[in-house]
Design a protein around this motif. Structure first.
Motif: not given
Lengths: 392, 251
Positions: A93-101, A105-109, A158-162
């Motif tokens: 949302v804030e950095s406008n990164l592709n939602v899949g990416l 990143v979050a899963l890897a973290a 946002t796409p994340l909401e979906k």
């Protein structure tokens, strides 16, 4: 067979293949009770909602099952979930990164944090309870740094909401179920053929047809009467079931699964059998972190936003309660993926049902607490009666 | 078959100032049960740990099939064909008999079959292995924790012989067993010998030792003090040799 032998046989059966029977009976009883109190409880809408709520809890519970089986624990799972949900939201949302990416990143973290904690536990031979308690504090701090106290990242539209608010259409759900049943039947059939190949008896109907039909029936009931009677299967439910099926396969069918249970049963014996105990526990911690991140992303999606209030100790404690209710031993070596699912269903149904009855929070906590204590008492009794607990 | 399969010559080992083994020597042939007897602190466990690769000797020589060898790890021992059944058995009570026997070396399918464990094959090999040593266990898919002490010992032995080792080391196999179970295990030891394996038996139980051992080696304070065929020993002479009561036994 005298009475004492009879009791012992029943207890042994309950420890083994019928382990889940008392939990399923309890679930049915809970459902009947709440439905007599409020006819809304068994409505397809409420049950769909319930399944969506439980998805997050069941995912954290799933992480705990693996950790408890290898005699470890991760108290930072809920905090890690919140941090990873925050990372996904902030990036997309804030950095406008592709939602899949952002999700990757979050899963890897999440997995990376699991690895770090596992390394500390293994290198210093430190108790995971304390290491991950420290991890929880640090992760809560990271969350505050990521999302200062008053900031909220809204996720509506946002796409994340979906993720949480997309429903799998009916036709697709039947196709998916068919694929799963066919895969399962294929595995059973391969086992059947292998047994015959080794010159051992095997019956096609009993080894393959009946189990596959049973799986199809178990899958069809909720599909027809719950999900597709409302809006379809919520995506988080599909995600959780897919994760559970994958982990169930690894734990029950592969050498890694044997190694995990062996470490829980006898770490020194596992080591002497040539198993790398640190490596396997690290894999389990990493998987736990990955699952926590999955839970965090699903929670963020369902709650339509992330904030520093998302780090919810109640989630961790409810997940712990769920796995204990599901029959996971706190001393390692015993517990299955299905324990996470069934235990979460028990905790989730009680919580949801009491909400429907407008019960107070103190009432809900009291009942959940008493159910937990009762489950542990019953479990300990069964273990003792079956003679499976050896003095150690 | 008179050549020694495994031979230990003048092996010594110290832990700091404590000397565990001074000059220990013995050998085992194929199809022979050699018992190591000795009091606590005689060096039996240290000797076994050296042979199984858990620790290494300070000096002395170990020969396998006539060749000098160095056993640096449990894997080295396994490669040579030496398997050890430890006193605590190292079994996992939560796994069943088959999974315990194959733990750490499960046959599995290729990646495109999801690395699936070949359970039917494991079950058949387990049944074969149990039958080859005459062990009767009704079901091999029950958790280890449900079996009796004797059965657990038999499963541990079965796990040891799965790779067809030439030498099997048994550490206190009859300790904590009842009368019937003890006989079961002693029969098993005889069958291992009849299969042509060398068996090294460590035991505190002199009656057991006298019953099955073809040769009895007595260790005292880290030294081999006696090495004679089993038939030449009596309980009385054995006790004397172990405790050193009749000095001059060997002189």
């Amino acid at each position: 067979m005298n009475l004492r032998d009879g009791r012992r046989t029943i207890a042994t059966a309950l420890m083994g293949p019928w382990r889940t029977a008392p939990i399923i009976i309890s679930l049915v009883a809970i459902a009947i009770f709440f439905n007599t109190q409020s006819s809304l409880f068994l409505s397809s809408r409420n049950l769909t909602n319930l399944a969506n709520q439980i998805a997050v809890l069941a995912t954290v519970a799933l992480a705990l099952v693996g950790l408890l089986v290898v005699r470890q624990i991760d108290l930072s799972l809920a905090a890690l979930a919140a941090v990873c949900g925050g990372i996904a939201a902030k990036l997309s949302v804030e950095s406008n990164l592709n939602v899949g990416l952002a999700i990757v990143v979050a899963l890897a973290a999440g997995a990376a944090v699991g690895v770090v904690q596992a390394v500390v536990v293994n290198v210093f031979r430190a108790p995971a309870f304390v290491v991950t308690l420290g991890g929880m504090f640090v992760l809560n701090a990271v969350l505050l740094w990521l999302l200062p106290a008053t900031s909220v990242i809204p996720l509506a539209d946002t796409p994340l909401e979906k993720i949480a608010n997309t429903f799998v259409p009916a036709w697709l759900s039947y196709v998916l179920l068919l694929a799963v049943v066919l895969l399962f039947a294929g595995m059973r059939f391969a086992h059947h053929r292998a047994r015959l190949g080794e010159g051992m008896p095997s019956n096609l109907v009993r080894s393959t047809v009946i189990p596959a039909a049973a799986l199809a029936a178990v899958g069809l009931v909720p599909l027809i009467f719950v999900f597709n009677a409302y809006r379809g299967v919520p995506t988080p439910v599909v995600i959780v079931l897919a994760l559970m099926a994958g982990i169930a396969y690894v734990t029950s069918q592969t050498p890694l699964g044997r190694q995990i249970y062996a470490i829980g049963g006898n770490p020194e014996g596992a080591r002497r059998a040539g198993i790398s105990v640190p490596l396997v526990t690290t894999v389990v911690f990493a998987t736990g972190g990955f699952l926590a991140a999955t839970a965090g992303i699903m929670a963020a999606s369902r709650e339509l936003g992330v904030s520093s209030a998302n780090s919810d100790l109640t989630l961790l404690l409810e997940a712990l309660a769920a796995v204990v209710i599901g029959g996971v031993s706190l001393f390692g070596g015993r517990g299955t993926v299905w324990a996470a699912l069934l235990g979460s269903l028990v905790i989730g149904s009680i919580s949801n049902g009491l909400y429907l009855l407008n019960a107070s929070t103190q009432m809900r906590w009291t009942i959940e607490g008493l159910v937990l204590v009762a489950a542990v008492a019953i479990d300990s009794t069964i273990s003792r009666k079956s003679g499976a607990q050896r003095d150690s | 078959m008179n050549a020694s399969l495994l031979e230990v010559r003048d092996v010594a080992k110290s832990y700091g100032a404590v000397t565990a083994l001074k000059r220990a020597s013995f050998s085992v042939r194929s199809g022979e049960v050699v018992a190591l007897a000795g009091d606590n602190g005689a060096g039996k466990s240290t000797l076994i740990k050296i042979l199984s690769g858990s620790i290494s000797a300070d000096s002395g020589e170990v020969r396998f099939a006539g060749e000098p060898v160095s056993i640096g790890s449990p894997n080295d021992a396994a490669r040579l064909g030496i398997q050890t059944v430890y006193q605590d058995l190292a079994l996992c009570d939560n796994l069943d008999v088959v999974d315990n026997i194959f733990l750490g070396r499960e046959p599995r399918g290729p990646w495109w079959r999801g690395f699936r464990v070949r359970r039917p094959r494991m079950e058949r090999l387990t049944a074969d292995a149990l039958a080859s040593v005459g062990i009767r266990i009704q079901r091999v898919d029950v958790p280890m924790g449900h079996l009796s002490g004797g059965q657990r010992q038999c499963v541990a032995v079965c796990r040891a012989i799965l790779g067809d080792p030439k030498v099997v080391i048994l550490d206190e196999p009859t300790a904590a067993l009842g009368v019937a179970q003890r006989r079961e295990v002693l029969d098993l030891i005889v069958r291992l010998r009849d299969q042509g394996r060398g068996v090294i038996l460590i035991s505190h139980d002199l009656v057991d030792i006298l019953k099955v051992a073809d040769r009895i080696v007595v260790l005292r304070l880290g030294e081999t003090v006696a090495d004679k065929p089993g038939a030449e020993w009596t309980e009385h002479t054995l006790v004397s040799a172990i405790t050193g009561a009749t000095a001059g036994e060997q002189r």
